[in-house]
Design a protein around this motif. Structure first.
Motif, mmCIF file in Angstrom:
data_model
loop_
_atom_site.group_PDB
_atom_site.id
_atom_site.type_symbol
_atom_site.label_atom_id
_atom_site.label_comp_id
_atom_site.label_asym_id
_atom_site.label_seq_id
_atom_site.Cartn_x
_atom_site.Cartn_y
_atom_site.Cartn_z
ATOM 1 N N GLY A 129 -6.116 15.224 -10.821
ATOM 2 C CA GLY A 129 -6.557 16.420 -10.813
ATOM 3 C C GLY A 129 -8.026 16.212 -10.820
ATOM 4 N N LYS A 130 -8.788 15.185 -10.306
ATOM 5 C CA LYS A 130 -10.625 14.665 -10.271
ATOM 6 C C LYS A 130 -10.685 13.853 -8.932
ATOM 7 C CE LYS A 130 -11.876 16.942 -13.806
ATOM 8 N NZ LYS A 130 -12.148 18.191 -13.435
ATOM 9 N N LYS A 131 -11.415 13.623 -8.565
ATOM 10 C CA LYS A 131 -12.120 13.084 -7.311
ATOM 11 C C LYS A 131 -13.261 12.339 -7.791
ATOM 12 C CE LYS A 131 -12.736 14.021 -3.052
ATOM 13 N NZ LYS A 131 -13.360 14.952 -1.504
ATOM 14 N N PRO A 132 -12.752 10.667 -8.095
ATOM 15 C CA PRO A 132 -13.509 9.540 -8.483
ATOM 16 C C PRO A 132 -13.733 8.828 -6.737
ATOM 17 C CG PRO A 132 -10.856 8.594 -8.341
ATOM 18 C CD PRO A 132 -11.103 10.216 -8.193
ATOM 19 N N ILE A 133 -14.704 7.738 -7.329
ATOM 20 C CA ILE A 133 -15.696 7.048 -6.566
ATOM 21 C C ILE A 133 -15.016 5.960 -7.652
ATOM 22 C CG2 ILE A 133 -17.620 7.290 -6.693
ATOM 23 C CD1 ILE A 133 -17.565 5.944 -3.374
ATOM 24 N N ILE A 134 -14.939 4.256 -6.914
ATOM 25 C CA ILE A 134 -14.893 2.810 -7.266
ATOM 26 C C ILE A 134 -15.990 2.667 -6.657
ATOM 27 C CG2 ILE A 134 -13.618 1.120 -7.349
ATOM 28 C CD1 ILE A 134 -10.938 2.613 -7.009
ATOM 29 N N LEU A 135 -16.712 1.905 -7.598
ATOM 30 C CA LEU A 135 -18.076 1.263 -7.343
ATOM 31 C C LEU A 135 -18.364 -0.072 -8.040
ATOM 32 C CD1 LEU A 135 -21.181 1.461 -5.679
ATOM 33 C CD2 LEU A 135 -21.523 2.360 -8.233
ATOM 34 N N ILE A 136 -17.720 -1.151 -7.095
ATOM 35 C CA ILE A 136 -17.420 -2.675 -7.535
ATOM 36 C C ILE A 136 -18.157 -3.525 -6.055
ATOM 37 C CG2 ILE A 136 -15.909 -2.115 -9.421
ATOM 38 C CD1 ILE A 136 -14.231 -3.268 -6.486
ATOM 39 N N GLN A 137 -18.373 -5.490 -6.627
ATOM 40 C CA GLN A 137 -19.063 -5.159 -5.853
ATOM 41 C C GLN A 137 -17.675 -6.709 -5.626
ATOM 42 O OE1 GLN A 137 -21.152 -8.923 -7.419
ATOM 43 N NE2 GLN A 137 -22.824 -8.635 -5.968
ATOM 44 N N ASN A 138 -17.671 -7.142 -3.968
ATOM 45 C CA ASN A 138 -16.788 -8.050 -3.446
ATOM 46 C C ASN A 138 -16.263 -8.879 -4.470
ATOM 47 O OD1 ASN A 138 -19.293 -9.291 -3.481
ATOM 48 N ND2 ASN A 138 -18.836 -9.809 -1.160
ATOM 49 N N THR A 139 -16.942 -9.468 -5.211
ATOM 50 C CA THR A 139 -16.035 -10.448 -5.995
ATOM 51 C C THR A 139 -15.180 -9.457 -7.018
ATOM 52 O OG1 THR A 139 -18.317 -10.035 -7.664
ATOM 53 C CG2 THR A 139 -18.191 -12.270 -5.788
ATOM 54 N N GLY A 140 -15.854 -8.539 -7.187
ATOM 55 C CA GLY A 140 -15.568 -8.138 -8.250
ATOM 56 C C GLY A 140 -13.722 -7.268 -7.688
ATOM 57 N N MET A 141 -13.488 -7.104 -6.395
ATOM 58 C CA MET A 141 -12.934 -6.988 -5.731
ATOM 59 C C MET A 141 -11.353 -8.111 -5.625
ATOM 60 S SD MET A 141 -12.789 -5.891 -1.001
ATOM 61 C CE MET A 141 -12.686 -7.273 -0.454
ATOM 62 N N MET A 142 -12.199 -9.063 -5.440
ATOM 63 C CA MET A 142 -11.156 -10.145 -5.416
ATOM 64 C C MET A 142 -10.319 -10.184 -6.017
ATOM 65 S SD MET A 142 -14.112 -12.380 -2.843
ATOM 66 C CE MET A 142 -14.410 -12.139 -1.773
ATOM 67 N N GLU A 143 -11.693 -9.889 -7.493
ATOM 68 C CA GLU A 143 -10.089 -9.846 -9.042
ATOM 69 C C GLU A 143 -9.986 -9.304 -9.396
ATOM 70 O OE1 GLU A 143 -9.749 -9.743 -13.146
ATOM 71 O OE2 GLU A 143 -11.315 -7.595 -11.749
ATOM 72 N N SER A 144 -10.126 -8.193 -8.773
ATOM 73 C CA SER A 144 -8.975 -6.992 -9.021
ATOM 74 C C SER A 144 -7.557 -7.317 -7.847
ATOM 75 C CB SER A 144 -9.282 -5.134 -8.533
ATOM 76 O OG SER A 144 -10.864 -5.572 -8.846
ATOM 77 N N GLY A 145 -7.405 -7.813 -7.397
ATOM 78 C CA GLY A 145 -6.368 -8.285 -6.035
ATOM 79 C C GLY A 145 -5.033 -7.433 -6.385
ATOM 80 N N ASP A 146 -4.071 -7.536 -8.477
ATOM 81 C CA ASP A 146 -3.123 -7.405 -8.264
ATOM 82 C C ASP A 146 -3.332 -5.639 -9.118
ATOM 83 O OD1 ASP A 146 -0.127 -7.901 -8.535
ATOM 84 O OD2 ASP A 146 -0.340 -7.050 -10.507
ATOM 85 N N SER A 147 -4.012 -5.180 -9.132
ATOM 86 C CA SER A 147 -4.284 -3.276 -8.545
ATOM 87 C C SER A 147 -4.220 -2.913 -7.807
ATOM 88 C CB SER A 147 -6.043 -3.293 -9.840
ATOM 89 O OG SER A 147 -5.666 -3.910 -11.310
ATOM 90 N N ILE A 148 -4.796 -3.922 -6.816
ATOM 91 C CA ILE A 148 -5.057 -3.299 -5.477
ATOM 92 C C ILE A 148 -3.391 -2.905 -4.842
ATOM 93 C CG2 ILE A 148 -5.812 -3.533 -3.337
ATOM 94 C CD1 ILE A 148 -8.731 -4.398 -4.433
ATOM 95 N N ARG A 149 -2.854 -4.244 -4.690
ATOM 96 C CA ARG A 149 -1.666 -4.532 -4.598
ATOM 97 C C ARG A 149 -0.784 -3.233 -5.188
ATOM 98 N NH1 ARG A 149 2.811 -5.536 -6.213
ATOM 99 N NH2 ARG A 149 2.386 -5.131 -8.877
ATOM 100 N N GLY A 150 -0.749 -3.765 -6.995
ATOM 101 C CA GLY A 150 0.497 -2.786 -7.473
ATOM 102 C C GLY A 150 0.429 -1.011 -7.700
ATOM 103 N N ILE A 151 -1.180 -0.507 -7.114
ATOM 104 C CA ILE A 151 -1.908 0.308 -7.535
ATOM 105 C C ILE A 151 -2.464 1.310 -6.554
ATOM 106 C CG2 ILE A 151 -3.440 2.250 -8.894
ATOM 107 C CD1 ILE A 151 -2.563 0.208 -10.882
ATOM 108 N N ALA A 152 -3.628 1.090 -5.345
ATOM 109 C CA ALA A 152 -4.671 1.458 -4.331
ATOM 110 C C ALA A 152 -3.537 1.037 -4.006
ATOM 111 C CB ALA A 152 -5.120 0.955 -3.823
ATOM 112 N N LEU A 153 -2.234 0.400 -3.598
ATOM 113 C CA LEU A 153 -1.414 0.063 -2.354
ATOM 114 C C LEU A 153 -0.267 0.853 -2.095
ATOM 115 C CD1 LEU A 153 -2.715 -3.331 -0.556
ATOM 116 C CD2 LEU A 153 -3.515 -1.170 0.094
ATOM 117 N N ASP A 154 0.599 0.254 -3.537
ATOM 118 C CA ASP A 154 1.244 0.811 -3.848
ATOM 119 C C ASP A 154 1.850 2.376 -4.296
ATOM 120 O OD1 ASP A 154 2.595 -1.656 -3.249
ATOM 121 O OD2 ASP A 154 3.618 -2.073 -4.942
ATOM 122 N N LEU A 155 0.542 2.962 -4.290
ATOM 123 C CA LEU A 155 0.878 4.080 -5.204
ATOM 124 C C LEU A 155 0.827 5.330 -4.162
ATOM 125 C CD1 LEU A 155 -0.072 3.788 -8.790
ATOM 126 C CD2 LEU A 155 2.410 3.748 -7.758
ATOM 127 N N GLY A 156 -0.204 4.895 -2.629
ATOM 128 C CA GLY A 156 -0.150 6.045 -1.910
ATOM 129 C C GLY A 156 -0.788 7.220 -2.164
#
Lengths: 172, 195
Positions: free
Chosen positions: A69-96
């Motif tokens: 029920g909260k409203k977060p924002i993620i604040l990272i750098q592009n290098t960290g975004m690349m490191e996050s690949g499987d979290s982006i796939r499995g969580i940010a994209l798959d869970l909608g």
């Protein structure tokens, strides 16, 4: 000089956008651009900072916050975004879930030549994931952060805000 | 060594309205035990991020206990999360790790340093408020009330029996009772009133 100041992205403008959109938590890891923003956020009682050990955690923590029920924002750098690949796939994209990530665009040269592979790969990777993104370079772009929140909510999707202001304003 | 379903049956007695976040083999074990599936959120994959999802839930719902059934291989993939969790000091956070010593879902290969690693020691050093270790079901059943009365974040390492899967992913079927994560999110948000 006045013209140069106008062209900067100030941390105050970014924080104002966070507050305008009701951000409750900033899930983040420091990079070279965000120290002044950190100091502002840290002093603001309406923002709960969640510092992480590695960027891949941010998407999972944000998912839990959104479901709770909260409203977060993620604040990272592009290098960290690349490191996050499987979290982006499995969580940010798959869970909608409506997830906004604000990503420091290391190496950004306004599409000029750059020796930094972090910059060269940033937009192609976002396009490969199908994640829409907006570029914010100075204060007059700051309302694109609101656009990202609205789009994330409307489509229940991840939306990225690229911060193309590495070496001045955002870092003073 | 403790069978995971036996462990989970004890946990269920103390669950109350807690949100439960299982991952990997713990997901099928918990599906056999849960009586409140609307308060469950199984998290698959994403390189060991169940505890991180659970941290977000615990921060968003500070008056509700959040119980994670993590796996040892999963925790190794997200080891820094222990420090992240300790930093936020979620008093409602109960982090079980099923320490079976192997990557059970990929055929049972040993985790690194399987004979020497101490997960409870790492959690304690990371700054968890309390850290327990159990290898006997009776011992856990005797102390379970103490565990759930301890202010979090609490870490509970359980020496558990491996439940090894060796079927190629494409041929695996979802175990009976295991629901998809998106369906669980919908139910959990409704249960929490956050839809």
């Amino acid at each position: 000089m006045a013209q140069q100041t106008e062209a900067l992205l100030s941390p105050e403008a970014v924080l104002a956008e966070f507050k305008k959109n009701g951000v409750t938590h900033v899930v983040w890891i420091p990079d070279s651009e965000t120290n002044w923003l950190y100091l502002l956020m840290d002093a603001d009682p309406s923002i709960d900072l969640v510092p992480v050990s590695r960027e891949g955690e941010t998407f999972a923590i944000a998912a839990g916050l959104i479901i709770g029920g909260k409203k977060p924002i993620i604040l990272i750098q592009n290098t960290g975004m690349m490191e996050s690949g499987d979290s982006i796939r499995g969580i940010a994209l798959d869970l909608g879930l409506p997830m906004v990530m604000m990503v420091g665009y290391r190496g950004w040269t306004r599409h000029g030549p750059t020796p930094d592979s972090a910059a060269r790969f940033t937009e192609p990777i976002l396009r490969a994931w199908g994640i829409n993104y907006y570029l914010v370079e100075h204060d007059s772009d700051a309302d694109r952060i609101s656009l990202a929140f609205a789009e994330a909510e409307k489509n229940s999707s991840a939306v990225c805000v690229l911060v193309g202001d590495e070496y001045h304003g955002f870092n003073r | 060594m403790i069978n995971q379903v036996d462990l989970m049956n004890v946990v269920d007695k103390y669950r109350g309205d807690a949100i439960v976040v299982p991952t990997m083999t713990g997901t099928s074990g918990w599906a056999q035990v849960t009586k409140k599936p609307e308060r469950d959120l199984p998290v698959a994959g994403a390189m060991g991020k169940a505890s991180s999802v659970a941290l977000g839930l615990a921060l968003a719902q500070p008056d509700t206990k959040v119980i994670v059934f993590d796996a040892d291989g999963s925790l190794l993939m997200n080891l820094g999360s222990l420090v992240t969790i300790a930093e936020k000091e979620p008093a409602n956070f109960y982090h079980f790790v099923l320490n079976n010593g192997v990557y059970a879902v990929t055929g049972g290969q040993p985790i690194p340093s399987v004979d020497t690693i101490s997960f409870s020691g790492i959690a304690e050093a990371a700054g968890y408020a309390a850290s327990f270790e159990f290898e006997d079901l009776e011992d856990f059943a005797t102390r379970a009330e103490e565990v759930f009365n301890t202010t979090g974040p609490v870490f509970i390492c359980v020496k558990s029996v491996p439940e090894i899967q060796n079927e190629p992913m494409a041929r695996r079927q979802r175990p009976a009772g295991v629901r998809g994560t998106k369906e669980c999110i919908t139910d959990l948000r409704e249960s929490l009133g956050t839809s």
